[in-house]
Design a protein around this motif. Structure first.
Motif, PDB file in Angstrom:
ATOM      1  N   ALA A   1      10.056 -16.966   1.542  1.00  0.00           N
ATOM      2  CA  ALA A   1       9.627 -16.606   2.808  1.00  0.00           C
ATOM      3  C   ALA A   1      10.067 -14.955   2.636  1.00  0.00           C
ATOM      4  O   ALA A   1       9.081 -14.196   3.332  1.00  0.00           O
ATOM      5  CB  ALA A   1      10.307 -17.010   3.832  1.00  0.00           C
ATOM      6  N   TYR A   2      11.417 -14.277   2.338  1.00  0.00           N
ATOM      7  CA  TYR A   2      11.436 -12.948   2.362  1.00  0.00           C
ATOM      8  C   TYR A   2      10.706 -12.213   1.581  1.00  0.00           C
ATOM      9  O   TYR A   2      10.254 -11.175   1.909  1.00  0.00           O
ATOM     10  CB  TYR A   2      12.994 -12.762   1.977  1.00  0.00           C
ATOM     11  N   LEU A   3      10.333 -12.760   0.266  1.00  0.00           N
ATOM     12  CA  LEU A   3       9.450 -12.171  -0.690  1.00  0.00           C
ATOM     13  C   LEU A   3       8.125 -11.719  -0.044  1.00  0.00           C
ATOM     14  O   LEU A   3       7.524 -10.908   0.084  1.00  0.00           O
ATOM     15  CB  LEU A   3       9.317 -12.640  -2.073  1.00  0.00           C
TER      16      LEU A   3
ATOM     17  N   VAL B   1       6.220  -8.159   0.925  1.00  0.00           N
ATOM     18  CA  VAL B   1       4.812  -8.090   0.231  1.00  0.00           C
ATOM     19  C   VAL B   1       3.981  -7.606   1.620  1.00  0.00           C
ATOM     20  O   VAL B   1       3.408  -6.550   1.448  1.00  0.00           O
ATOM     21  CB  VAL B   1       4.255  -9.101  -0.485  1.00  0.00           C
ATOM     22  N   CYS B   2       3.987  -8.049   2.454  1.00  0.00           N
ATOM     23  CA  CYS B   2       3.078  -7.826   3.796  1.00  0.00           C
ATOM     24  C   CYS B   2       3.653  -6.602   4.489  1.00  0.00           C
ATOM     25  O   CYS B   2       2.682  -5.831   4.703  1.00  0.00           O
ATOM     26  CB  CYS B   2       3.286  -8.965   4.863  1.00  0.00           C
TER      27      CYS B   2
ATOM     28  N   ALA C   1       2.343  -3.751   2.134  1.00  0.00           N
ATOM     29  CA  ALA C   1       0.898  -3.526   2.590  1.00  0.00           C
ATOM     30  C   ALA C   1       0.756  -2.858   3.868  1.00  0.00           C
ATOM     31  O   ALA C   1      -0.235  -2.063   3.652  1.00  0.00           O
ATOM     32  CB  ALA C   1       0.175  -4.924   2.549  1.00  0.00           C
ATOM     33  N   PHE C   2       1.451  -3.060   4.828  1.00  0.00           N
ATOM     34  CA  PHE C   2       1.180  -2.418   6.029  1.00  0.00           C
ATOM     35  C   PHE C   2       1.597  -0.979   6.035  1.00  0.00           C
ATOM     36  O   PHE C   2       1.205  -0.045   6.689  1.00  0.00           O
ATOM     37  CB  PHE C   2       2.165  -3.263   7.446  1.00  0.00           C
ATOM     38  N   LEU C   3       2.788  -0.765   5.293  1.00  0.00           N
ATOM     39  CA  LEU C   3       3.430   0.693   4.978  1.00  0.00           C
ATOM     40  C   LEU C   3       2.646   1.512   4.193  1.00  0.00           C
ATOM     41  O   LEU C   3       2.769   2.803   4.436  1.00  0.00           O
ATOM     42  CB  LEU C   3       4.827   0.665   4.642  1.00  0.00           C
ATOM     43  N   LEU C   4       2.052   0.990   3.385  1.00  0.00           N
ATOM     44  CA  LEU C   4       1.190   1.819   2.372  1.00  0.00           C
ATOM     45  C   LEU C   4       0.367   2.725   2.835  1.00  0.00           C
ATOM     46  O   LEU C   4       0.134   3.846   2.687  1.00  0.00           O
ATOM     47  CB  LEU C   4       0.439   0.901   1.310  1.00  0.00           C
ATOM     48  N   PRO C   5      -0.460   2.454   3.885  1.00  0.00           N
ATOM     49  CA  PRO C   5      -1.361   3.550   4.557  1.00  0.00           C
ATOM     50  C   PRO C   5      -0.613   4.806   5.251  1.00  0.00           C
ATOM     51  O   PRO C   5      -0.920   5.862   5.017  1.00  0.00           O
ATOM     52  CB  PRO C   5      -2.104   2.698   5.512  1.00  0.00           C
ATOM     53  N   LEU C   6       0.501   4.334   5.894  1.00  0.00           N
ATOM     54  CA  LEU C   6       1.282   5.360   6.368  1.00  0.00           C
ATOM     55  C   LEU C   6       1.987   6.221   5.272  1.00  0.00           C
ATOM     56  O   LEU C   6       2.092   7.294   5.402  1.00  0.00           O
ATOM     57  CB  LEU C   6       2.492   4.856   7.277  1.00  0.00           C
ATOM     58  N   LEU C   7       2.379   5.777   4.238  1.00  0.00           N
ATOM     59  CA  LEU C   7       3.112   6.350   2.922  1.00  0.00           C
ATOM     60  C   LEU C   7       2.183   7.336   2.565  1.00  0.00           C
ATOM     61  O   LEU C   7       2.276   8.484   2.295  1.00  0.00           O
ATOM     62  CB  LEU C   7       3.954   5.428   2.136  1.00  0.00           C
TER      63      LEU C   7
END
Length: 284
Positions: free
Chosen positions: A19-21, A25-26, A29-35
């Motif tokens: 569950a933590y993994l 990952v999610c 995926a959400f932070l990638l556009p911000l980065l």
């Protein structure tokens, strides 16, 4: 099939790790556009368009933020957005608290049908009323002013009324009845009892109204003609030139425009979560 306590504990650990993994990952995926926005805002014009793209720039250009701030009078656009958003939030609170209290506490034969009719308006897309609204404000000579953007917020929003009404129904009726016995009127009950006890719901509506109006692009684009009246979203669009796209400046100014939203959300996060979880408990 039964498991020994050791095997059951091992299975729980594996499930918890999985569950933590999955959450990691999610989140990535959400932070990638911000980065990607952050790294793009620190590149030069050549590095932004190179292929294959490079995640980290060879040299960090912090001056992009200063250039973005000064190249389009961003401080003016920021002041316009603060003014408009503040007025819209105030209008939403005033126009939504009153009908929400009426739907929650006042008895009437028409309360149910009127509440259902209000909820039905949530199914009408905003694009349907776009042309009639523009014609109406054009006849009133309000185009290229802030009135077409501010006035609708003073006429209520069905979603906000619904959220506030659902929270108001969770407040014990005995408190309201006691206040009425003591001679308090409905407005005093609302001001002295309902609003102080409904801070999570009011914070939720305030946050939703702030975020929605702060990032609104369509209405200012339709009604505003003068550049000095532009809001932050319209100011960001100015970086899309006819012959070149200044993506690094667009990312820089977009990140600066994101700061007030993050600050407001972090400040109201506790009340926002509580308001969301509490609304809908009572379905009366």
């Amino acid at each position: 099939m039964t498991h020994s306590p050791e095997q059951a504990e091992r299975i729980r650990k594996v499930q918890r790790t999985g569950a933590y993994l999955l959450l990691i990952v999610c989140t990535a995926a959400f932070l990638l556009p911000l980065l990607w926005m952050i790294t793009t805002s620190l590149k030069d014009a050549r590095s932004v368009l190179e292929f294959p793209p490079r995640f980290l720039p060879e040299e960090f250009h912090w001056e992009n933020y200063w250039n973005a701030w000064n190249s389009t009078s961003f401080n003016r656009f920021l002041a316009n957005s603060v003014l408009l958003t503040g007025l819209q939030v105030i209008g939403s609170l005033i126009s939504c608290v009153l009908p929400a209290y009426a739907f929650a506490r006042l008895r009437s034969r028409l309360r149910g049908p009127m509440f259902a009719a209000m909820l039905a308006t949530m199914m009408i897309p905003g694009q349907v009323t776009l042309v009639p609204k523009f014609i109406m404000f054009s006849k009133l000579d309000m185009v290229d002013t802030y009135w077409p953007i501010v006035l609708p917020s003073f006429f209520g929003t069905a979603l906000y009324i619904f959220l506030l009404r659902q929270f108001f129904t969770t407040i014990p009726q005995e408190l309201v009845d006691s206040a009425r016995i003591d001679g308090a009127g409905e407005l005093r009950i609302l001001w002295r009892i309902m609003i102080p006890l409904s801070k999570p719901a009011i914070a939720t509506v305030t946050l939703m109204a702030f975020i929605g109006n702060w990032s609104e692009y369509l209405d200012p684009l339709i009604y505003l003609r003068t550049t000095e009246l532009y809001t932050v979203p319209l100011g960001i669009a100015l970086f899309r030139g006819q012959f070149e796209q200044q993506y690094q400046l667009m990312m820089a100014v977009s990140l600066m425009a994101l700061v007030p939203v993050v600050v407001v959300f972090l400040a109201a996060q506790k009340h926002f979560i509580r308001g969301i979880t509490m609304t809908g408990i009572s379905g009366r």
